[in-house]
Scaffold this motif. Sequence first.
Motif, PDB file in Angstrom:
ATOM      1  N   UNK B 361       0.833  -1.208   0.000  1.00 14.53           N
ATOM      2  CA  UNK B 361       0.000   0.000   0.000  1.00 14.53           C
ATOM      3  C   UNK B 361       0.866   1.254   0.000  1.00 14.53           C
ATOM      4  N   UNK B 362       0.275   2.384  -0.375  1.00 17.22           N
ATOM      5  CA  UNK B 362       1.036   3.632  -0.286  1.00 17.22           C
ATOM      6  C   UNK B 362       0.781   4.293   1.068  1.00 17.22           C
ATOM      7  N   UNK B 363       1.495   5.396   1.313  1.00 15.29           N
ATOM      8  CA  UNK B 363       1.458   6.030   2.626  1.00 15.29           C
ATOM      9  C   UNK B 363       0.071   6.472   3.047  1.00 15.29           C
ATOM     10  N   UNK B 364      -0.694   7.020   2.101  1.00 14.86           N
ATOM     11  CA  UNK B 364      -2.016   7.510   2.482  1.00 14.86           C
ATOM     12  C   UNK B 364      -2.955   6.349   2.810  1.00 14.86           C
ATOM     13  N   UNK B 365      -2.786   5.230   2.090  1.00 17.10           N
ATOM     14  CA  UNK B 365      -3.598   4.052   2.430  1.00 17.10           C
ATOM     15  C   UNK B 365      -3.273   3.603   3.849  1.00 17.10           C
ATOM     16  N   UNK B 366      -1.983   3.636   4.186  1.00 18.94           N
ATOM     17  CA  UNK B 366      -1.604   3.210   5.532  1.00 18.94           C
ATOM     18  C   UNK B 366      -2.121   4.174   6.593  1.00 18.94           C
ATOM     19  N   UNK B 367      -2.183   5.475   6.232  1.00 22.70           N
ATOM     20  CA  UNK B 367      -2.787   6.449   7.159  1.00 22.70           C
ATOM     21  C   UNK B 367      -4.220   6.037   7.478  1.00 22.70           C
ATOM     22  N   UNK B 368      -4.962   5.614   6.444  1.00 25.68           N
ATOM     23  CA  UNK B 368      -6.351   5.218   6.671  1.00 25.68           C
ATOM     24  C   UNK B 368      -6.420   3.952   7.523  1.00 25.68           C
ATOM     25  N   UNK B 369      -5.447   3.045   7.292  1.00 29.60           N
ATOM     26  CA  UNK B 369      -5.449   1.811   8.078  1.00 29.60           C
ATOM     27  C   UNK B 369      -5.141   2.114   9.548  1.00 29.60           C
ATOM     28  N   UNK B 370      -4.312   3.149   9.776  1.00 28.14           N
ATOM     29  CA  UNK B 370      -3.987   3.514  11.153  1.00 28.14           C
ATOM     30  C   UNK B 370      -5.088   4.326  11.819  1.00 28.14           C
ATOM     31  N   UNK B 374     -10.842   5.058  10.228  1.00 30.15           N
ATOM     32  CA  UNK B 374     -10.592   4.345   8.969  1.00 30.15           C
ATOM     33  C   UNK B 374     -11.392   3.068   8.830  1.00 30.15           C
ATOM     34  N   UNK B 375     -11.126   2.327   7.751  1.00 33.70           N
ATOM     35  CA  UNK B 375     -11.935   1.139   7.442  1.00 33.70           C
ATOM     36  C   UNK B 375     -11.788   0.019   8.467  1.00 33.70           C
ATOM     37  N   UNK B 376     -10.699   0.041   9.243  1.00 28.86           N
ATOM     38  CA  UNK B 376     -10.509  -1.035  10.220  1.00 28.86           C
ATOM     39  C   UNK B 376     -10.655  -0.490  11.639  1.00 28.86           C
ATOM     40  N   UNK B 377     -11.172   0.713  11.765  1.00 28.78           N
ATOM     41  CA  UNK B 377     -11.371   1.321  13.073  1.00 28.78           C
ATOM     42  C   UNK B 377     -10.075   1.495  13.846  1.00 28.78           C
ATOM     43  N   UNK B 378      -8.989   1.635  13.119  1.00 32.18           N
ATOM     44  CA  UNK B 378      -7.719   1.906  13.782  1.00 32.18           C
ATOM     45  C   UNK B 378      -6.934   0.661  14.146  1.00 32.18           C
ATOM     46  N   UNK B 379      -7.525  -0.521  13.961  1.00 30.25           N
ATOM     47  CA  UNK B 379      -6.750  -1.749  14.175  1.00 30.25           C
ATOM     48  C   UNK B 379      -5.971  -1.987  12.892  1.00 30.25           C
ATOM     49  N   UNK B 380      -4.667  -2.274  13.039  1.00 36.46           N
ATOM     50  CA  UNK B 380      -3.886  -2.465  11.831  1.00 36.46           C
ATOM     51  C   UNK B 380      -4.214  -3.844  11.245  1.00 36.46           C
ATOM     52  N   UNK B 381      -4.889  -3.840  10.120  1.00 41.54           N
ATOM     53  CA  UNK B 381      -5.208  -5.094   9.416  1.00 41.54           C
ATOM     54  C   UNK B 381      -4.800  -4.937   7.972  1.00 41.54           C
ATOM     55  N   UNK B 382      -4.352  -6.059   7.376  1.00 42.54           N
ATOM     56  CA  UNK B 382      -3.955  -5.905   5.985  1.00 42.54           C
ATOM     57  C   UNK B 382      -5.157  -6.085   5.059  1.00 42.54           C
ATOM     58  N   UNK B 383      -5.129  -5.396   3.914  1.00 47.23           N
ATOM     59  CA  UNK B 383      -6.324  -5.369   3.066  1.00 47.23           C
ATOM     60  C   UNK B 383      -6.729  -6.738   2.521  1.00 47.23           C
ATOM     61  N   UNK B 384      -5.787  -7.631   2.220  1.00 45.67           N
ATOM     62  CA  UNK B 384      -6.169  -8.847   1.495  1.00 45.67           C
ATOM     63  C   UNK B 384      -7.085  -9.754   2.316  1.00 45.67           C
TER      64      UNK B 384
END
Lengths: 310, 659
Positions: B361-370, B374-384
């Motif tokens: 992922x790029x940096x902004x995607x990782x910002x959303x993951x953090x 974000x889509x994971x509510x702040x839990x770091x999960x990988x998209x796949x």
Amino acid sequence: MKLHYYPGCTLKEKAVALDISTREAMKRLDVELVEPEGWTCCGAEYPLTEEKIVGLAAPIRVLRQVRDEGGEVLVTTCSFCFAVLKRANKALRDDPLKRKRINAFLRDDIQIDPLTKARTTDFEDYNGEVQVLHLLEYLRDRVGTPKIKSRLKRDLKGLAVAPYYGCRLLRPQEEMAFDEPDAPRVFEDFLEAVGCSAVDYAFKQECCGSYLSVSLPDAATEASYRVLRAAQMEGARAVTVTCPLCFYNMDSRQAAIKEKFLDFSGLPVLYFTQILAWALGVDREVLGLGEHAVPADSLFEEVPTTEVRT
Amino acid sequence: MTVKTKKKEDKRIGLFVCHCGVNIAGVVDVKKVAEALKDTPGVSMSTDYVYMCSDPGQQMIIDTIKEKHLDGIIVAACSPTLHEKTFQEAARLAGLNPYQIEIANIREQNSWVHSDKDKATKKAVKIVKSHVAKAIRNENLEPIKVDVKKRALVIGGGVSGLQAALDIADHGYEVILVEKNPSIGGKMIQLSETFPTLDCSQCILTPKMVEVSRHPRIKLLTYHEVDSVSGFIGNFKVRIKKKPRFVDEKLCNLCGECEKVCPQIVPDEFNMGLSFRKAIYMPFPQAIPGTYTLDEDHCLGLSPVRCGKCKDVCEPRAIDFDMKETIIEEEVGAIVVATGYDLYTMQALGEFGGEKYEDVVNGLEFERILSASGPTGGVVRRPSDGKVPKSVVFVQCCGSRDTEKHLPYCSKICCMYTAKHAMLYRHRVPDGQATVFYIDVRTGGKAFDEFYQRTVEEDKVLYIRGKVSKVFKEGDKLIVWGVDTLTGKKVEIEADMVVLAMAMVKTDGVQDLLKKLKISTDIHGFVAEAHPKLRPVESLNAGFFLAGCAHGPKDIPEAVSQASAAAAKVGDLFAQKELSHEPTVVPVNDELCSGCGICVTMCPYGARTLDPSKGVVDVNEILCEGCGACAAACPCGAAQQRNQTDDQIFSMLRAMLRE
Ligand SMILES: Cc1cc2nc3c(=O)[nH]c(=O)nc-3n(C[C@H](O)[C@H](O)[C@H](O)COP(=O)(O)OP(=O)(O)OC[C@H]3O[C@@H](n4cnc5c(N)ncnc54)[C@H](O)[C@@H]3O)c2cc1C
């Protein structure tokens, strides 16, 4: 049509299968391959490793001969020969000083015909007139997929084959300049043209171990293993190569690979020209399959020929 | 504008030759130059001095002008870009028209590039002589005056645009803020926490967003784009396109019923495509303005026949399928460009697999993951597969600092945000391994290096100096190949996720806007500043100002400072009663003009137009920057630049080539 063809030493010794399958395949595409008179070794890797002029003399002498025989294009299949010839040619085209010095060096050439003992001297300076092409490039740009397809005699039924570029074919990009090294297509397109499906895998441009085969055989074993394994994991039924050294490392080393890596069950390695020749209808006996350490015969089972496809 | 000037035969010109310490005098014999010019016709006095630009130097000029009743002066010194203004001011104080000043450049174009004293001195004499020929033909000129419209347009509603708009409005001027997206906030609203203090990005930005929306002097136009701009500094006419939202902002009560029934599912831009939204949507809960927007491209057809479900359930009747694009017109005196940046595409770095593998992922995607929102509510999960990654590899300089294949510049903020990413990842996944590949770690900024040290020492992030060559997949692991350039060894790391710090590049499509504004960019498409050191927030084109990442890669503190600086510059402009424009422009002599229009095509500022009724060219002197392109191209001699006429140029050439 006649076309100048430089087999290189290995194709006359260890990689005869590459040579004969190339000739047979090209015959079926109406191309008769002629070797330049009196060709010598291209120098293998050496001319490219040193800044010395003398190393370039051998490949340039071959190219000069092609020009003197009226050839405009020289094709070759071995990746090493290709790299040396193409890069030597470019070095001479781009650098006037090199051009002058190599020609000065070659001016002393004397060629003696072994039969008539006639001497030739006074060679004309070579200025990069010949174009060096890899056979894959020639097939792509000069023969073209439609013509290949129109000559197919066997249906390979989408056989899953992993193209292996190795290190020499595409790099350095500015010099080889015939495909994008990070996302190449030429080999894949070739395989699809002859009726295979090209397997995408992460190791197609990684090194097979090259000459480490001699000095550090273990390293070469591991390098080749990783390529083969990656191809197999993506479903390949064979790996195909252009280079006799890659073939040697990946085919002959498989016994050693199996000994060291127990998970590996073996994978046939083919020259791309064997696939081409087979698809174009060349008999199995002529493909040089006897040279393979890993039997590849099962990939060349005669199936009832579907007549010429369009 | 010209005012009465003496005839050239009667003119009394003074010559002042500057030593510039040894900068000039070390190579050019300055005394000889002054001496050689003494008897040239028109020159009534000549002298030399060690630093002409010093106070005593200027005083000498002022006194001499008065004493000797000079009608013009030549200062033989450095480039006119440095001290022309200084000497014009001195002339003004002495009662001489400032446009009677000539600067003969004998430093940059002579002493600095030559070493042969004799030849350099001869060259200096020639240069000065040519200026004498020009000076006796100079006319008195007066600056052109023009009114200022005291309203500003700010383009872009990221943090820079918001700050600029607020500051200008707080200075007491009206502001129109145009944002192309449905909400203001820019990239910063997508960030999770911000370096170096780790404050929540949304928490510090939303108050500013609210302030903008409530400010009595800010007219907020979201989902709008600038359509065209005409006019000139102090007097721009702007046409702004209002994109149809199909929802009446004033009626929408955010009940969200429309969203529930909408059947169209679309990747969510705010979450960088890591989650989905509906075709009718609110970009994020704190969006401003607080309203739903119907995305025309993904709606089934804006008609009750095709779908119309949203309209059926909308209680306040806010949805209107018949909304059309409209154009509004505004007049402003200054324009601030704050259009931000985008990230370099991962496609360009195919070997890293960003396009192929979901977990790269790029940096902004990782910002959303953090991000907690974000889509994971702040839990770091990988998209796949939604697994928590136990090993994450961060790759810096993806596309940056690569002169051969990508972008030669440093994107400046990636070292810091990568440290932040690695640190936040370690906080969320304490048993996870974070590895960073870097070329250098650049942490110039207040409290930045301390932040990075914490990442390494307290949060135990592994930094490997070297580049990554390839990322590929084996089973469900990503394999990262790289080199450790400190040990010279190849490294291979198994990772569950890879984060690429993609370079910052110009905003996608911004070139169309910049073409409309007719302002210049650098070779990478970022808006160019007027001077890299001394005028960093102004465009070369008068009346335009720049703020934030539209100008180049920046972090938030820097973007905000630049926005405030741009606002201050707009304030400077608006504080003036009227503007003066250099009078050295290129008017048209109607009698000579054939109406061929060549000069119109030559003019880079749009100052010239062909008047079809008169058959001659019309010049807007305010727009003319005096570059002279038209004068050089005019086949009839109708376009003559003031104080740089053909006659003056030829007499300069004659003076120079005489011997
Ligand atoms: C992964 C990542 C992490 C970061 N983390 C931090 C951090 O922790 N701390 C920090 O200080 N900085 C951080 N930054 C940097 C920060 O994002 C920028 O400094 C900041 O967003 C710049 O704001 P801006 O207003 O200049 O641009 P933007 O935020 O890009 O805003 C530009 C706005 O202009 C609008 N626009 C564009 N074109 C037009 C047009 N033609 N018409 C109308 N509107 C238009 C856009 O829609 C957008 O709303 C990070 C950056 C990245 C990529």
